[in-house]
Design an enzyme around this catalytic site. Structure first.
Site, mmCIF file in Angstrom:
data_model
loop_
_atom_site.group_PDB
_atom_site.id
_atom_site.type_symbol
_atom_site.label_atom_id
_atom_site.label_comp_id
_atom_site.label_asym_id
_atom_site.label_seq_id
_atom_site.Cartn_x
_atom_site.Cartn_y
_atom_site.Cartn_z
ATOM 1 N N TRP A 61 0.827 -1.213 0.000
ATOM 2 C CA TRP A 61 0.000 0.000 0.000
ATOM 3 C C TRP A 61 0.863 1.265 0.000
ATOM 4 O O TRP A 61 0.385 2.345 -0.295
ATOM 5 C CB TRP A 61 -0.970 0.001 1.189
ATOM 6 N N ASP A 62 2.136 1.107 0.322
ATOM 7 C CA ASP A 62 3.075 2.229 0.281
ATOM 8 C C ASP A 62 2.918 2.989 -1.036
ATOM 9 O O ASP A 62 3.051 4.213 -1.092
ATOM 10 C CB ASP A 62 4.525 1.732 0.359
ATOM 11 N N GLU A 206 0.864 -2.310 12.673
ATOM 12 C CA GLU A 206 1.156 -3.755 12.621
ATOM 13 C C GLU A 206 1.644 -4.338 13.941
ATOM 14 O O GLU A 206 1.987 -5.516 13.991
ATOM 15 C CB GLU A 206 2.180 -4.015 11.512
ATOM 16 N N LYS A 318 2.796 1.010 16.241
ATOM 17 C CA LYS A 318 3.960 1.055 15.353
ATOM 18 C C LYS A 318 3.887 2.281 14.440
ATOM 19 O O LYS A 318 4.896 2.869 14.075
ATOM 20 C CB LYS A 318 3.981 -0.223 14.510
ATOM 21 N N GLN A 319 2.676 2.604 14.015
ATOM 22 C CA GLN A 319 2.520 3.689 13.035
ATOM 23 C C GLN A 319 1.082 4.201 13.058
ATOM 24 O O GLN A 319 0.202 3.580 13.654
ATOM 25 C CB GLN A 319 2.859 3.191 11.637
HETATM 26 O O1 IFM Z 1 3.628 -1.357 4.077
HETATM 27 C C1 IFM Z 1 4.555 -1.223 5.105
HETATM 28 C C2 IFM Z 1 3.818 -1.367 6.415
HETATM 29 O O2 IFM Z 1 2.862 -0.361 6.589
HETATM 30 C C3 IFM Z 1 4.805 -1.334 7.564
HETATM 31 N N1 IFM Z 1 5.778 -2.393 7.388
HETATM 32 C C4 IFM Z 1 6.555 -2.241 6.170
HETATM 33 C C5 IFM Z 1 5.645 -2.234 4.944
HETATM 34 C C6 IFM Z 1 6.487 -1.991 3.683
HETATM 35 O O3 IFM Z 1 7.069 -0.722 3.733
#
Ligand code: IFM
Length: 467
Positions: A61-62, A206, A318-319
């Protein structure tokens, strides 16, 4: 070579005055994104772009949520190629849905040549490479299907490319909506009404897996169902032959469409009506709380400190997850909701050692809650993700998501660029020491320049005009 690059920068650079490091970082990032972008053929950009073997070149999804907006606004033909890559992967997405027992198209969390799921199921444990760790993202990080639909609609709104929506985009959106209608589980709600849950998923954050009713996933799934209904009407009104074809092939019967409506209406979204606090997922606020001071003191990722299970059991992110949602649908949430969720989630996010995807969106979000200095701190975390190697993984390749993320932080965050039915507007929030932020973009084939300057007294002088 120099002449060509001069032309490229003229079209799509971002000028920052008053901050040499930010200037250098933004050029580095935009360069990385531009050299990896498929200008002439349907293709895409992996999470490490062309700069390293990390993630084996796979596409996440990046690409659609972080990198693509920059290209949509500056090189729409390239953005179109990247969306066509997803169209060519539709067969794989359909195989994935079918394999999981659902109708429609379920895009893979990690994608390569065919559009089939390629996420590794097991990888060596980074603490002890003789052991393996199960990776669940390929099984249950399902929001990507709607992330792709979101990017398609963003592309269409910004470019007005009706042909693309008719011939390719609509089919991806409609088949993804079919998947959500099948994936959501009907349940009895508190008032005996019918509600829908999406259980056993991973959201953008995640650190938590196997969760139920992730706010981001449910909200964007509902959005895709509603968007699918709208796109189908649009096809019927403007391109009846194409509507007939999609309707037949995807079995868009009145019953099926009524079910989409029912799911969209009943999908669970857990939040407090009084405060606007959104639960990242069902039960998130019952998890163990962590002292925010630990986030400041940590010298490693919180997942390393607590272990995979330990992070799962705690309120640590994590984010960006709810914050991502607010950014993507920024005008659907009021100021109180923004503030409440900012206050709740920012102190418990692993900003330094969590995902490199977070900081750029945190920078954008900080502007929305009127904190340009904090926005700057997050912006620089994103900007330094490669030039300073803070996560120590430079040998894998660059953090490509943050390249486009930095552009969004500048354009949507610091400049406050948005488009509505009334047209484009900007609303600046520059950090104190920035004297100027300027960039160009294209909207419906017309080029525009944004130039935000700061006077001695801190007042803004803004030009935003067609060129
Ligand atoms: O898509 C990301 C995810 O959001 C976090 N872990 C790494 C992936 C790839 O950059």
């Amino acid at each position: 070579h120099c002449v060509v690059w001069e032309r490229v920068w003229h079209r799509c650079d971002v000028s920052i005055e008053g901050d040499d490091e930010a200037r250098l970082a933004r050029r580095f990032k935009l360069f990385q994104l531009l050299v990896a972008a498929p200008q002439n053929t349907p293709d895409s950009i992996g999470a490490k772009s062309l700069s390293g073997y990390g993630y084996r070149g796979h596409i996440f999804w990046d690409t659609e949520i972080f990198m693509l907006p920059y290209l949509i606004y500056t090189y729409p033909q390239t953005a179109r190629n990247m969306l066509l890559y997803r169209y060519h992967g539709l067969a794989g997405a359909r195989r994935k849905a079918e394999g999981n027992g659902f109708s429609g198209a379920q895009f893979p969390w990690e994608s390569a040549g065919t559009g089939d799921e390629v996420t590794p199921r097991w990888v060596p444990d980074f603490r002890d490479p003789t052991k393996l760790v199960r990776i669940w993202t390929g099984d249950i990080q399902i929001h990507i299907t709607a992330d792709i639909a979101y990017a398609i609609m963003q592309y269409w709104r910004v470019t007005g490319d009706d042909d693309f929506l008719r011939d390719y985009g609509a089919e991806m959106i409609l088949d993804g909506a079919r998947f959500w209608a099948a994936r959501a589980e009907p349940e009895e709600g508190p008032d005996g009404d019918r509600v829908y849950s999406i259980r056993d998923v991973i959201g953008p954050d995640e650190y938590h897996d196997h969760i139920d009713n992730n706010a981001f996933t449910n909200y964007i799934a509902r959005w895709q169902l509603e968007t699918g209904l709208g796109v189908y009407k649009w096809l019927q009104a403007n391109y009846p032959a194409a509507a007939g074809d999609r309707g037949d092939r995807l079995r868009l019967t009145p019953e099926a469409l009524a079910q989409w409506k029912d799911v969209a209406k009943g999908i669970r979204f857990i939040y407090d009506r009084d405060t606007g606090l959104i639960d990242q997922f069902e039960g998130f606020f019952n998890l163990e709380r962590v002292d925010p001071a630990l986030f400041q003191a940590a010298d490693r990722s919180l997942q390393v400190i607590f272990g995979i299970e330990g992070a799962n059991e705690r309120q640590v992110l994590k984010q960006a997850d709810v914050i991502m949602l607010l950014c993507l649908f920024r005008d659907e949430f009021d100021a109180r909701t923004w503030q409440t969720n900012w206050d709740a989630y920012m102190p418990i996010t692993d900003h330094r050692f969590g995902s490199s995807l977070g900081p750029a969106f945190h920078a954008w979000a900080a502007c929305e809650v009127d904190r340009p200095e904090e926005a700057y701190t997050h912006f620089m975390l994103a900007a330094r993700a490669d030039l300073r190697n803070p996560r120590g993984n430079a040998e894998d390749g660059i953090h490509a998501a943050s390249t486009g993320g930095v552009w969004q932080a500048a354009a949507f965050g610091f400049a406050g660029l948005r488009h509505s039915a009334e047209g484009g507007s900007v609303r600046p929030w520059l950090p104190r020491h920035w004297r100027r932020l300027a960039f160009q973009y294209a909207y419906h084939g017309q080029n525009y320049a944004v130039d935000i300057q700061r006077g001695e007294g801190g007042e803004y002088r803004v030009t935003h005009a067609a060129i």
